[in-house]
Design an enzyme around this catalytic site. Structure first.
Site, PDB file in Angstrom:
ATOM      1  N   ARG A  62      84.556 -61.041  18.874  1.00 37.79           N
ATOM      2  CA  ARG A  62      83.126 -61.272  18.670  1.00 37.79           C
ATOM      3  C   ARG A  62      82.472 -61.650  19.988  1.00 37.79           C
ATOM      4  O   ARG A  62      83.014 -62.471  20.720  1.00 37.79           O
ATOM      5  CB  ARG A  62      82.933 -62.404  17.640  1.00 37.79           C
ATOM      6  CG  ARG A  62      82.796 -61.876  16.246  1.00 37.79           C
ATOM      7  CD  ARG A  62      82.788 -62.972  15.234  1.00 37.79           C
ATOM      8  NE  ARG A  62      81.779 -64.006  15.488  1.00 37.79           N
ATOM      9  CZ  ARG A  62      81.498 -64.961  14.615  1.00 37.79           C
ATOM     10  NH1 ARG A  62      82.132 -65.015  13.464  1.00 37.79           N
ATOM     11  NH2 ARG A  62      80.594 -65.872  14.892  1.00 37.79           N
TER      12      ARG A  62
ATOM     13  N   LYS B 212      86.703 -71.381   7.979  1.00 39.75           N
ATOM     14  CA  LYS B 212      85.890 -71.217   6.766  1.00 39.75           C
ATOM     15  C   LYS B 212      85.999 -69.784   6.223  1.00 39.75           C
ATOM     16  O   LYS B 212      86.214 -69.575   5.043  1.00 39.75           O
ATOM     17  CB  LYS B 212      84.409 -71.534   7.056  1.00 39.75           C
ATOM     18  CG  LYS B 212      84.174 -72.913   7.636  1.00 39.75           C
ATOM     19  CD  LYS B 212      82.682 -73.174   7.868  1.00 39.75           C
ATOM     20  CE  LYS B 212      82.023 -72.322   8.944  1.00 39.75           C
ATOM     21  NZ  LYS B 212      82.464 -72.607  10.313  1.00 39.75           N
TER      22      LYS B 212
ATOM     23  N   ARG C  43      77.585 -73.109  20.764  1.00 42.07           N
ATOM     24  CA  ARG C  43      77.634 -73.134  19.289  1.00 42.07           C
ATOM     25  C   ARG C  43      78.128 -74.498  18.790  1.00 42.07           C
ATOM     26  O   ARG C  43      77.666 -74.986  17.761  1.00 42.07           O
ATOM     27  CB  ARG C  43      78.536 -72.005  18.773  1.00 42.07           C
ATOM     28  CG  ARG C  43      77.845 -70.639  18.878  1.00 42.07           C
ATOM     29  CD  ARG C  43      78.831 -69.492  18.737  1.00 42.07           C
ATOM     30  NE  ARG C  43      79.519 -69.476  17.465  1.00 42.07           N
ATOM     31  CZ  ARG C  43      80.706 -68.892  17.268  1.00 42.07           C
ATOM     32  NH1 ARG C  43      81.316 -68.287  18.265  1.00 42.07           N
ATOM     33  NH2 ARG C  43      81.253 -68.904  16.083  1.00 42.07           N
TER      34      ARG C  43
ATOM     35  N   ARG D 136      73.344 -74.508   6.998  1.00 44.05           N
ATOM     36  CA  ARG D 136      73.745 -74.999   8.316  1.00 44.05           C
ATOM     37  C   ARG D 136      72.735 -75.992   8.879  1.00 44.05           C
ATOM     38  O   ARG D 136      72.925 -76.484   9.988  1.00 44.05           O
ATOM     39  CB  ARG D 136      73.834 -73.809   9.273  1.00 44.05           C
ATOM     40  CG  ARG D 136      75.241 -73.411   9.679  1.00 44.05           C
ATOM     41  CD  ARG D 136      75.140 -72.202  10.573  1.00 44.05           C
ATOM     42  NE  ARG D 136      76.303 -71.960  11.346  1.00 44.05           N
ATOM     43  CZ  ARG D 136      77.157 -70.960  11.138  1.00 44.05           C
ATOM     44  NH1 ARG D 136      76.994 -70.139  10.123  1.00 44.05           N
ATOM     45  NH2 ARG D 136      78.171 -70.780  11.948  1.00 44.05           N
TER      46      ARG D 136
ATOM     47  N   ARG E  10      90.498 -64.941  18.494  1.00 44.56           N
ATOM     48  CA  ARG E  10      90.063 -64.367  17.219  1.00 44.56           C
ATOM     49  C   ARG E  10      89.751 -62.875  17.344  1.00 44.56           C
ATOM     50  O   ARG E  10      89.146 -62.430  18.313  1.00 44.56           O
ATOM     51  CB  ARG E  10      88.820 -65.118  16.730  1.00 44.56           C
ATOM     52  CG  ARG E  10      88.177 -64.469  15.524  1.00 44.56           C
ATOM     53  CD  ARG E  10      87.383 -65.415  14.709  1.00 44.56           C
ATOM     54  NE  ARG E  10      86.100 -65.781  15.289  1.00 44.56           N
ATOM     55  CZ  ARG E  10      85.232 -66.568  14.676  1.00 44.56           C
ATOM     56  NH1 ARG E  10      85.523 -67.090  13.505  1.00 44.56           N
ATOM     57  NH2 ARG E  10      84.096 -66.874  15.247  1.00 44.56           N
TER      58      ARG E  10
HETATM   59  P1  AMP Z   1      79.345 -67.380  11.781  1.00 46.13           P
HETATM   60  O1  AMP Z   1      79.878 -66.018  11.518  1.00 46.13           O
HETATM   61  O2  AMP Z   1      79.238 -68.222  10.551  1.00 46.13           O
HETATM   62  O3  AMP Z   1      80.080 -68.084  12.898  1.00 46.13           O
HETATM   63  O4  AMP Z   1      77.833 -67.189  12.288  1.00 46.13           O
HETATM   64  C1  AMP Z   1      77.563 -66.449  13.451  1.00 46.13           C
HETATM   65  C2  AMP Z   1      76.150 -66.696  13.912  1.00 46.13           C
HETATM   66  O5  AMP Z   1      75.222 -66.255  12.914  1.00 46.13           O
HETATM   67  C3  AMP Z   1      75.772 -68.136  14.173  1.00 46.13           C
HETATM   68  O6  AMP Z   1      76.175 -68.586  15.473  1.00 46.13           O
HETATM   69  C4  AMP Z   1      74.249 -68.054  14.063  1.00 46.13           C
HETATM   70  O7  AMP Z   1      73.682 -67.438  15.186  1.00 46.13           O
HETATM   71  C5  AMP Z   1      74.071 -67.097  12.888  1.00 46.13           C
HETATM   72  N1  AMP Z   1      74.093 -67.808  11.594  1.00 46.13           N
HETATM   73  C6  AMP Z   1      75.083 -67.787  10.670  1.00 46.13           C
HETATM   74  N2  AMP Z   1      74.787 -68.572   9.622  1.00 46.13           N
HETATM   75  C7  AMP Z   1      73.579 -69.114   9.886  1.00 46.13           C
HETATM   76  C8  AMP Z   1      72.740 -70.040   9.199  1.00 46.13           C
HETATM   77  N3  AMP Z   1      73.086 -70.565   8.021  1.00 46.13           N
HETATM   78  N4  AMP Z   1      71.571 -70.385   9.780  1.00 46.13           N
HETATM   79  C9  AMP Z   1      71.193 -69.868  10.965  1.00 46.13           C
HETATM   80  N5  AMP Z   1      71.933 -69.009  11.691  1.00 46.13           N
HETATM   81  C10 AMP Z   1      73.124 -68.628  11.156  1.00 46.13           C
END
Ligand code: AMP
Length: 220
Positions: A160, A13, A171, A88, A127
């Site tokens: 990360r 994404k 996750r 989400r 990554r």
């Molecule tokens: P990402 O970079 O999109 O993989 O997001 C990393 C982390 O940020 C996720 O595992 C959640 O802990 C938090 N996070 C990101 N987007 C959301 C969301 N829309 N709602 C809640 N937590 C989020």
């Protein structure tokens, strides 16, 4: 163009949102990047979110809804946006509809990056991210030109902390429980478009161009 990108972690994404955002000159609004920048700057939001991200859980809807509404109300998002990692949960999808409703706008498409577990695990295990500008790389699939250095801003690349295998497994479970129901939500509204997340970057860009041709024009 107002689109959302959703799918499991590692679906691509962020990578595709960045490319589309540069192509169409509309903002890429990434919920995870926003939270990580709050954590780096040790804001109140960052302090609340840090441990949650490290565990691979979702931050509360109210918190992320407020942060994203703020982004969506900025003048930069008036011509359109690409939402990455938001919404989400169903609660977040409803909150997004409310914000857009207030602006008398609507989404053009919800792109679901359908990705196999095998590919997700392979991508996340290699990554590399740039904490400075948010660019993503991969040791094998998208290697940076200079080892360990970001092509875009020359910052040092890191792994990360939530890409550790145990956290990735968690996750994925959270994704299945909280995010997968969005498929039905957007299908019912006629907005769902499925794209093959397993494709490599250039193949999927070609596919996205085809899928989005039917949606509003990039300027719309
Ligand atoms: P990402 O970079 O999109 O993989 O997001 C990393 C982390 O940020 C996720 O595992 C959640 O802990 C938090 N996070 C990101 N987007 C959301 C969301 N829309 N709602 C809640 N937590 C989020």
């Amino acid at each position: 163009m107002r689109i959302i990108l959703f799918g499991p972690p590692g679906a691509g994404k962020g990578t595709h949102a960045r490319i589309l955002s540069e192509k169409w000159k509309i903002p890429h609004l990434a919920a995870g990047d926003l939270l990580r920048s709050h954590i780096r700057e040790a804001t109140d939001v960052g302090k609340r979110a840090k441990a949650i991200l490290e565990r691979g859980e979702l931050v509360p809807d109210a918190l992320i809804n407020e942060l994203m509404a703020e982004q969506l109300e900025k003048p930069a998002a008036k011509r359109g946006f690409i939402l990455d990692g938001y919404p989400r949960t169903l609660g977040q999808a409803e909150a997004l509809e409310e914000v857009l409703g207030r602006q008398k706008e609507r989404l053009d498409s919800a792109l679901y990056f359908k990705t196999s577990e095998e590919v997700v695990v392979e991508r996340l295990s290699g990554r590399l991210v740039c904490p400075q500008c948010g660019a993503n790389f991969h040791i094998r699939n998208i290697p940076p030109k200079k080892k360990g250095i970001c092509d875009r801003c020359q910052g040092p690349l890191v792994e990360r902390s939530d890409d550790r295998p145990q956290t990735v497994r968690h996750r994925l479970k959270v994704y299945e429980k909280e995010t997968a129901p969005l498929l039905e939500f957007y299908r019912k509204r006629g907005l769902l478009r499925e794209v093959p997340g397993d494709f490599d970057v250039s193949e999927l860009q070609e596919e996205l161009a085809k899928v989005l041709k039917g949606a509003a024009s990039p300027q719309g």
